[in-house]
Design a protein around this motif. Structure first.
Motif, mmCIF file in Angstrom:
data_model
loop_
_atom_site.group_PDB
_atom_site.id
_atom_site.type_symbol
_atom_site.label_atom_id
_atom_site.label_comp_id
_atom_site.label_asym_id
_atom_site.label_seq_id
_atom_site.Cartn_x
_atom_site.Cartn_y
_atom_site.Cartn_z
ATOM 1 N N UNK A 11 0.835 -1.217 0.000
ATOM 2 C CA UNK A 11 0.000 0.000 0.000
ATOM 3 C C UNK A 11 0.863 1.258 0.000
ATOM 4 N N UNK A 12 1.520 1.602 -1.072
ATOM 5 C CA UNK A 12 1.554 0.943 -2.370
ATOM 6 C C UNK A 12 2.853 0.141 -2.548
ATOM 7 N N UNK A 13 2.916 -0.573 -3.685
ATOM 8 C CA UNK A 13 4.138 -1.291 -4.045
ATOM 9 C C UNK A 13 5.258 -0.281 -4.331
ATOM 10 N N UNK A 14 6.485 -0.667 -3.948
ATOM 11 C CA UNK A 14 7.650 0.202 -4.206
ATOM 12 C C UNK A 14 8.683 -0.586 -5.022
ATOM 13 N N UNK A 15 9.731 0.104 -5.443
ATOM 14 C CA UNK A 15 10.812 -0.601 -6.149
ATOM 15 C C UNK A 15 11.507 -1.609 -5.210
ATOM 16 N N UNK A 127 9.833 2.260 2.807
ATOM 17 C CA UNK A 127 8.627 1.580 3.292
ATOM 18 C C UNK A 127 7.459 2.252 2.596
ATOM 19 N N UNK A 128 6.345 1.565 2.551
ATOM 20 C CA UNK A 128 5.168 2.173 1.931
ATOM 21 C C UNK A 128 4.770 3.428 2.703
ATOM 22 N N UNK A 129 4.923 3.382 4.033
ATOM 23 C CA UNK A 129 4.523 4.554 4.837
ATOM 24 C C UNK A 129 5.395 5.764 4.546
ATOM 25 N N UNK A 130 6.714 5.585 4.444
ATOM 26 C CA UNK A 130 7.512 6.792 4.203
ATOM 27 C C UNK A 130 7.298 7.342 2.791
ATOM 28 N N UNK A 131 6.987 6.448 1.852
ATOM 29 C CA UNK A 131 6.637 6.909 0.500
ATOM 30 C C UNK A 131 5.374 7.781 0.557
ATOM 31 N N UNK A 132 4.357 7.290 1.296
ATOM 32 C CA UNK A 132 3.082 8.039 1.370
ATOM 33 C C UNK A 132 3.292 9.385 2.050
ATOM 34 N N UNK A 133 4.124 9.373 3.091
ATOM 35 C CA UNK A 133 4.342 10.629 3.811
ATOM 36 C C UNK A 133 5.043 11.664 2.935
ATOM 37 N N UNK A 134 6.074 11.229 2.239
ATOM 38 C CA UNK A 134 6.808 12.171 1.376
ATOM 39 C C UNK A 134 5.885 12.707 0.282
ATOM 40 N N UNK A 135 5.105 11.806 -0.333
ATOM 41 C CA UNK A 135 4.200 12.228 -1.412
ATOM 42 C C UNK A 135 3.137 13.193 -0.876
ATOM 43 N N UNK A 136 2.620 12.906 0.309
ATOM 44 C CA UNK A 136 1.574 13.753 0.907
ATOM 45 C C UNK A 136 2.065 15.184 1.111
ATOM 46 N N UNK A 137 3.337 15.306 1.503
ATOM 47 C CA UNK A 137 3.861 16.644 1.797
ATOM 48 C C UNK A 137 4.412 17.301 0.522
ATOM 49 N N UNK A 138 4.288 16.587 -0.596
ATOM 50 C CA UNK A 138 4.649 17.207 -1.869
ATOM 51 C C UNK A 138 6.066 16.923 -2.326
ATOM 52 N N UNK A 139 6.759 15.995 -1.633
ATOM 53 C CA UNK A 139 8.124 15.640 -2.040
ATOM 54 C C UNK A 139 8.111 14.680 -3.217
ATOM 55 N N UNK A 140 9.298 14.487 -3.789
ATOM 56 C CA UNK A 140 9.398 13.596 -4.946
ATOM 57 C C UNK A 140 9.711 12.170 -4.508
ATOM 58 N N UNK A 141 8.956 11.228 -5.073
ATOM 59 C CA UNK A 141 9.246 9.807 -4.818
ATOM 60 C C UNK A 141 9.719 9.150 -6.119
ATOM 61 N N UNK A 142 10.126 9.990 -7.036
ATOM 62 C CA UNK A 142 10.605 9.512 -8.330
ATOM 63 C C UNK A 142 11.829 8.601 -8.121
ATOM 64 N N UNK A 143 11.825 7.464 -8.795
ATOM 65 C CA UNK A 143 12.952 6.533 -8.656
ATOM 66 C C UNK A 143 12.790 5.557 -7.500
ATOM 67 N N UNK A 144 11.778 5.795 -6.675
ATOM 68 C CA UNK A 144 11.548 4.896 -5.530
ATOM 69 C C UNK A 144 10.329 4.005 -5.753
#
Ligand code: COA
Length: 163
Positions: A11-15, A127-144
């Protein structure tokens, strides 16, 4: 045929997950990525959304199937004829939780071995949680995460912000 099940909530899948799946594919004839239906975590994405993202992200892997399941992973693995459960280990902190889960799964299904693959260094912090947190605050998760996950995260947070 050697079959392995790789379960998770994705939630969600990552690299990080995808890299584990790719390596499991080298070891087993068939790898079933099993999306756990009953989840006690607070999911951001629906099952359907997680399934779409997963399927798209592993479509390059010929010996992978993606399914969802409810109930015990140990029972699901038995139904599928799998002798191995794949889990990724990122850090020592994963170990205790994973050890308990492996022991419980073996208690529930004595024919099932949990096989641990060490996460690649460059993905070990994911982790899925840190991906969601970064995306929520507007950071880039590109490449992850795969491009489809980036898209879904963007869409989801736009929807939530408009509510
Ligand atoms: N790369 C990136 N992230 C990884 C990772 C990797 N290689 N390996 C683990 N993670 C992360 C996940 O993203 C997830 O992050 P989050 O907590 O921020 O969401 C976390 O590590 C663990 O997630 P996951 O691997 O998906 O496992 P889970 O703990 O969410 O799922 C199940 C565990 C679904 C396999 C387990 O609960 C289960 O088997 N449930 C079915 C019911 C059952 O049989 N219960 C008895 C089990 S003993």
């Amino acid at each position: 045929m050697k079959i392995a099940v790789y379960p998770g909530t994705f939630d969600p899948v990552t690299y990080g997950h995808i890299h584990i799946a790719e390596r499991a594919c080298q070891l087993y004839d068939k790898v079933i990525i099993a999306l756990a239906g009953e989840n006690y975590k607070n999911d951001l994405f629906t099952m359907e959304e997680r399934m779409i993202m997963l399927k798209e992200s592993v479509k390059h892997l010929e010996n992978v199937e993606v399914e969802s399941f409810v109930g015990l992973t140990a029972d699901y693995a038995a139904i599928k004829g799998a002798k191995a459960l794949i889990r990724g280990l990122r850090a020592v902190s994963d170990f205790e939780y994973e050890m308990q889960m492996a022991a419980m799964n073996r208690y529930l299904n004595e024919n099932l071995e949990t096989v641990f693959l060490m996460a690649e260094g460059k993905y070990s912090f994911l982790s899925s949680s840190n991906i969601k947190q970064v995306a929520l605050i507007g950071g880039s998760v590109h490449g992850l995460v795969p491009p489809i996950v980036e898209e879904y995260l963007k869409k989801k947070y736009q929807e939530l912000n408009y509510k």
